[in-house]
Write an enzyme that holds these catalytic residues in place. Structure first.
Site, PDB file in Angstrom:
ATOM      1  N   GLY A  64       0.838  -1.207   0.000  1.00  0.00           N
ATOM      2  CA  GLY A  64       0.000   0.000   0.000  1.00  0.00           C
ATOM      3  C   GLY A  64       0.866   1.247   0.000  1.00  0.00           C
ATOM      4  NE  ARG A  74      13.988  16.418  -2.418  1.00  0.00           N
ATOM      5  CZ  ARG A  74      14.649  16.869  -1.364  1.00  0.00           C
ATOM      6  NH1 ARG A  74      14.713  16.141  -0.263  1.00  0.00           N
ATOM      7  NH2 ARG A  74      15.246  18.041  -1.405  1.00  0.00           N
ATOM      8  NE  ARG A 113      -0.986  -4.959  -0.807  1.00  0.00           N
ATOM      9  CZ  ARG A 113      -1.721  -3.884  -0.463  1.00  0.00           C
ATOM     10  NH1 ARG A 113      -2.733  -3.516  -1.206  1.00  0.00           N
ATOM     11  NH2 ARG A 113      -1.443  -3.209   0.630  1.00  0.00           N
ATOM     12  CB  CYS A 114       4.061  -8.644  -7.530  1.00  0.00           C
ATOM     13  SG  CYS A 114       4.810  -9.836  -8.639  1.00  0.00           S
ATOM     14  CG  ASP A 156       4.951  -7.002   8.010  1.00  0.00           C
ATOM     15  OD1 ASP A 156       4.073  -6.904   7.138  1.00  0.00           O
ATOM     16  OD2 ASP A 156       4.724  -7.234   9.209  1.00  0.00           O
ATOM     17  CB  THR A 183       2.875   0.534   6.104  1.00  0.00           C
ATOM     18  OG1 THR A 183       1.495   0.292   6.425  1.00  0.00           O
ATOM     19  CG2 THR A 183       3.695   0.192   7.335  1.00  0.00           C
ATOM     20  CG  ASP A 229      -1.654  -0.403   7.870  1.00  0.00           C
ATOM     21  OD1 ASP A 229      -2.527   0.456   7.728  1.00  0.00           O
ATOM     22  OD2 ASP A 229      -1.489  -1.363   7.077  1.00  0.00           O
ATOM     23  CG  ASP A 252       1.164  -3.168  10.037  1.00  0.00           C
ATOM     24  OD1 ASP A 252       2.009  -2.499   9.402  1.00  0.00           O
ATOM     25  OD2 ASP A 252       0.337  -3.896   9.465  1.00  0.00           O
ATOM     26  NE  ARG A 310     -16.286  16.337  19.500  1.00  0.00           N
ATOM     27  CZ  ARG A 310     -15.676  15.776  20.537  1.00  0.00           C
ATOM     28  NH1 ARG A 310     -14.731  14.892  20.335  1.00  0.00           N
ATOM     29  NH2 ARG A 310     -15.996  16.098  21.750  1.00  0.00           N
ATOM     30  NE  ARG A 322     -28.079  11.903  12.136  1.00  0.00           N
ATOM     31  CZ  ARG A 322     -28.139  12.443  10.931  1.00  0.00           C
ATOM     32  NH1 ARG A 322     -27.057  12.942  10.369  1.00  0.00           N
ATOM     33  NH2 ARG A 322     -29.273  12.478  10.282  1.00  0.00           N
ATOM     34  NE  ARG A 356      -1.948  -4.828   5.664  1.00  0.00           N
ATOM     35  CZ  ARG A 356      -1.493  -5.187   4.481  1.00  0.00           C
ATOM     36  NH1 ARG A 356      -1.616  -6.415   4.079  1.00  0.00           N
ATOM     37  NH2 ARG A 356      -0.899  -4.336   3.705  1.00  0.00           N
ATOM     38  CG  HIS A 407     -20.643  14.164  20.227  1.00  0.00           C
ATOM     39  ND1 HIS A 407     -20.479  15.345  20.886  1.00  0.00           N
ATOM     40  CD2 HIS A 407     -19.499  13.466  20.397  1.00  0.00           C
ATOM     41  CE1 HIS A 407     -19.274  15.372  21.427  1.00  0.00           C
ATOM     42  NE2 HIS A 407     -18.652  14.246  21.147  1.00  0.00           N
ATOM     43  NE  ARG A 432     -27.567   9.151   9.004  1.00  0.00           N
ATOM     44  CZ  ARG A 432     -28.782   9.032   9.548  1.00  0.00           C
ATOM     45  NH1 ARG A 432     -29.015   8.106  10.461  1.00  0.00           N
ATOM     46  NH2 ARG A 432     -29.766   9.838   9.166  1.00  0.00           N
ATOM     47  CD  GLN A 458      -8.284   6.073   7.176  1.00  0.00           C
ATOM     48  OE1 GLN A 458      -7.973   5.752   8.297  1.00  0.00           O
ATOM     49  NE2 GLN A 458      -9.068   5.336   6.410  1.00  0.00           N
TER      50      GLN A 458
HETATM   51  P1  ADP Z   1       3.082  -4.486   2.632  1.00  0.00           P
HETATM   52  O1  ADP Z   1       4.483  -4.422   2.135  1.00  0.00           O
HETATM   53  O2  ADP Z   1       2.452  -3.145   2.747  1.00  0.00           O
HETATM   54  O3  ADP Z   1       2.950  -5.347   3.873  1.00  0.00           O
HETATM   55  P2  ADP Z   1       1.925  -6.664   1.063  1.00  0.00           P
HETATM   56  O4  ADP Z   1       1.766  -7.590   2.224  1.00  0.00           O
HETATM   57  O5  ADP Z   1       0.787  -6.569   0.099  1.00  0.00           O
HETATM   58  O6  ADP Z   1       2.208  -5.167   1.492  1.00  0.00           O
HETATM   59  O7  ADP Z   1       3.239  -7.119   0.282  1.00  0.00           O
HETATM   60  C1  ADP Z   1       3.679  -6.403  -0.853  1.00  0.00           C
HETATM   61  C2  ADP Z   1       4.300  -7.334  -1.859  1.00  0.00           C
HETATM   62  O8  ADP Z   1       5.466  -7.955  -1.285  1.00  0.00           O
HETATM   63  C3  ADP Z   1       3.432  -8.514  -2.306  1.00  0.00           C
HETATM   64  O9  ADP Z   1       2.495  -8.183  -3.297  1.00  0.00           O
HETATM   65  C4  ADP Z   1       4.493  -9.456  -2.868  1.00  0.00           C
HETATM   66  O10 ADP Z   1       4.905  -9.039  -4.146  1.00  0.00           O
HETATM   67  C5  ADP Z   1       5.646  -9.238  -1.882  1.00  0.00           C
HETATM   68  N1  ADP Z   1       5.592 -10.288  -0.848  1.00  0.00           N
HETATM   69  C6  ADP Z   1       4.737 -10.379   0.200  1.00  0.00           C
HETATM   70  N2  ADP Z   1       4.940 -11.519   0.903  1.00  0.00           N
HETATM   71  C7  ADP Z   1       5.944 -12.169   0.283  1.00  0.00           C
HETATM   72  C8  ADP Z   1       6.629 -13.409   0.517  1.00  0.00           C
HETATM   73  N3  ADP Z   1       6.291 -14.220   1.527  1.00  0.00           N
HETATM   74  N4  ADP Z   1       7.612 -13.747  -0.337  1.00  0.00           N
HETATM   75  C9  ADP Z   1       7.973 -12.954  -1.365  1.00  0.00           C
HETATM   76  N5  ADP Z   1       7.360 -11.779  -1.647  1.00  0.00           N
HETATM   77  C10 ADP Z   1       6.369 -11.375  -0.840  1.00  0.00           C
HETATM   78  O1  F6P Z   2      -1.484  -1.233   4.453  1.00  0.00           O
HETATM   79  C1  F6P Z   2      -2.162  -0.045   4.173  1.00  0.00           C
HETATM   80  C2  F6P Z   2      -3.623  -0.313   3.944  1.00  0.00           C
HETATM   81  O2  F6P Z   2      -4.251   0.901   3.580  1.00  0.00           O
HETATM   82  C3  F6P Z   2      -4.345  -0.978   5.110  1.00  0.00           C
HETATM   83  O3  F6P Z   2      -4.681  -0.053   6.129  1.00  0.00           O
HETATM   84  C4  F6P Z   2      -5.529  -1.587   4.409  1.00  0.00           C
HETATM   85  O4  F6P Z   2      -6.002  -2.723   5.107  1.00  0.00           O
HETATM   86  C5  F6P Z   2      -4.941  -2.004   3.078  1.00  0.00           C
HETATM   87  O5  F6P Z   2      -3.787  -1.228   2.870  1.00  0.00           O
HETATM   88  C6  F6P Z   2      -5.859  -1.829   1.896  1.00  0.00           C
HETATM   89  O6  F6P Z   2      -5.202  -2.314   0.783  1.00  0.00           O
HETATM   90  P1  F6P Z   2      -5.717  -2.175  -0.723  1.00  0.00           P
HETATM   91  O7  F6P Z   2      -5.073  -0.946  -1.293  1.00  0.00           O
HETATM   92  O8  F6P Z   2      -5.210  -3.403  -1.382  1.00  0.00           O
HETATM   93  O9  F6P Z   2      -7.206  -2.086  -0.686  1.00  0.00           O
END
Ligand code: ADP
Ligand code: F6P
Length: 324
Positions: free
Chosen positions: A15, A25, A76-77, A107, A129, A131, A133, A158, A166, A175, A220, A248, A256
């Site tokens: 993401g 940069r 994402r690949c 990660d 990221t 997140d 996380d 708010r 409300r 995530r 609220h 709501r 975000q």
């Molecule tokens: P983030 O890096 O934000 O956690 P993702 O979990 O979607 O996002 O991972 C991003 C990309 O990293 C994946 O689409 C894939 O190409 C690569 N990736 C994720 N997990 C693995 C893995 N176990 N082995 C190799 N490549 C991975």
């Molecule tokens: O990791 C960033 C994030 O925006 C998370 O908060 C959310 O769960 C996810 O990516 C959404 O991913 P996508 O762009 O694939 O909908």
């Protein structure tokens, strides 16, 4: 790392996060300033496999520090989870004389980087990221902008929520982690903060507090709900039915992830980019850059991937004391 690296590449993956451009940069300019060649790989690991690789100069990263998103695009690949494609990725880099790769992402992206490290490519990860996380670091690029954007949106919700007396449920991203929800909830003075790490599903307790607050004259009731808890729309219907208070749900969603990065994100991204290049130049590889207790450090990528972290105890205590 035995051989001196002369040419490196940088990519963004997973993401996108505000501040990724500032980090690209930083990597490009720090590398060029110290005599390295730098290439940008577009669309993460997908672009690596498709050889979407272009050499970058100082000018390629002009006028981007203030821009959200990533000029290198991201993707994402799924193919990259397979060994065959990981080997191909490493071969593509070697064929071009690129000895090291800087990966800006979460990660999941670090796992891709580790796969390349196992194929002989030197890698450095930078935490990017919204997140927050990633276990090894206290800070991830994009978090600060994201929580500020969400906070501004929640303040607006708010206003209208108070006018109409409300209850509002606002769902924020994250995530399976509650960092964004916790930070936004504390910063907006929410009555409830629901995070996956702690929420026990006790909706009746929320209902009871809505009713009690009404009887005390509160206009609220703001519930910040993490994406990892979810179900905001059905929760709103149930709270309205049980309390008689108009309720709501708003899902903040992708707003975000966009927008011009805050000073903190630009600053941290700039610092982390320089640190990544310094690590490669000093012969340290297969590390991730991390912020710990106000300092930048580096952690072995394999160790980083098995670390765990929890919501900081201070955040939890503050949220418990201040929500009601
Ligand atoms: P983030 O890096 O934000 O956690 P993702 O979990 O979607 O996002 O991972 C991003 C990309 O990293 C994946 O689409 C894939 O190409 C690569 N990736 C994720 N997990 C693995 C893995 N176990 N082995 C190799 N490549 C991975
Ligand atoms: O990791 C960033 C994030 O925006 C998370 O908060 C959310 O769960 C996810 O990516 C959404 O991913 P996508 O762009 O694939 O909908």
């Amino acid at each position: 790392m035995s051989n001196k690296i002369e040419s490196i590449a940088v990519l963004t993956s997973g993401g996108d996060a505000p501040g990724m451009n500032a980090c690209i940069r930083s990597v490009v300019r720090a590398a060029i300033a110290q005599g390295l060649k730098v290439s940008g790989i577009e669309r993460g690991y997908a672009g690596l496999l498709n050889e979407e690789i272009r050499e970058m100069d100082a000018h390629s990263v002009s006028d981007i520090i203030q821009r959200g998103g990533t000029i290198l695009y991201t993707a994402r690949c799924m193919e990259f989870l397979e060994l065959e494609w990981q080997k191909r990725g490493a071969d593509i880099l070697r064929e071009r004389g690129i000895g090291a790769l800087v990966v800006i992402g979460g990660d999941g992206s670090y796992k891709g980087a580790l796969a390349l490290a196992r194929q002989g490519i030197s890698v450095i990860g930078i935490p990017g990221t919204i997140d927050l996380d990633i276990a090894c670091t206290d800070y991830t690029i994009g978090f600060d902008t994201s929580v500020n954007t969400a906070m501004e949106a929640i303040d607006k919700i708010r206003d209208t929520s108070s006018s109409h007396e409300r209850c509002s449920i606002v769902e924020v991203m994250g995530r399976s982690a509650g960092y964004i929800a916790m930070a936004c909830g504390i910063a907006t003075g929410a009555e409830e903060i629901l995070v996956p790490e702690m929420y026990d599903g006790d909706e009746q307790a929320i209902i009871n507090r809505v009713i009690a607050n009404r009887s005390l004259g509160k206009k609220h009731h703001l519930v910040i709900n993490a994406e990892g808890v979810g179900h905001s729309a059905s929760m709103a219907r149930r709270i309205e039915a049980a309390t008689g208070v108009n309720t709501r749900a708003t899902i903040l969603g992708y707003l975000q992830r966009g927008g011009s990065p805050t000073c903190r994100d630009r600053f941290m991204a700039s610092m982390m980019g320089v640190k990544a290049v310094d690590l490669l130049i000093s012969g340290k590889d297969n590390r991730v850059v991390a912020a710990r207790e106000g300092r930048l450090v580096d952690v072995d990528i394999e160790e980083a991937l098995v670390m765990q972290k929890n919501l900081p105890a201070g955040w939890v205590r503050t949220s418990k004391l201040l929500t009601r």
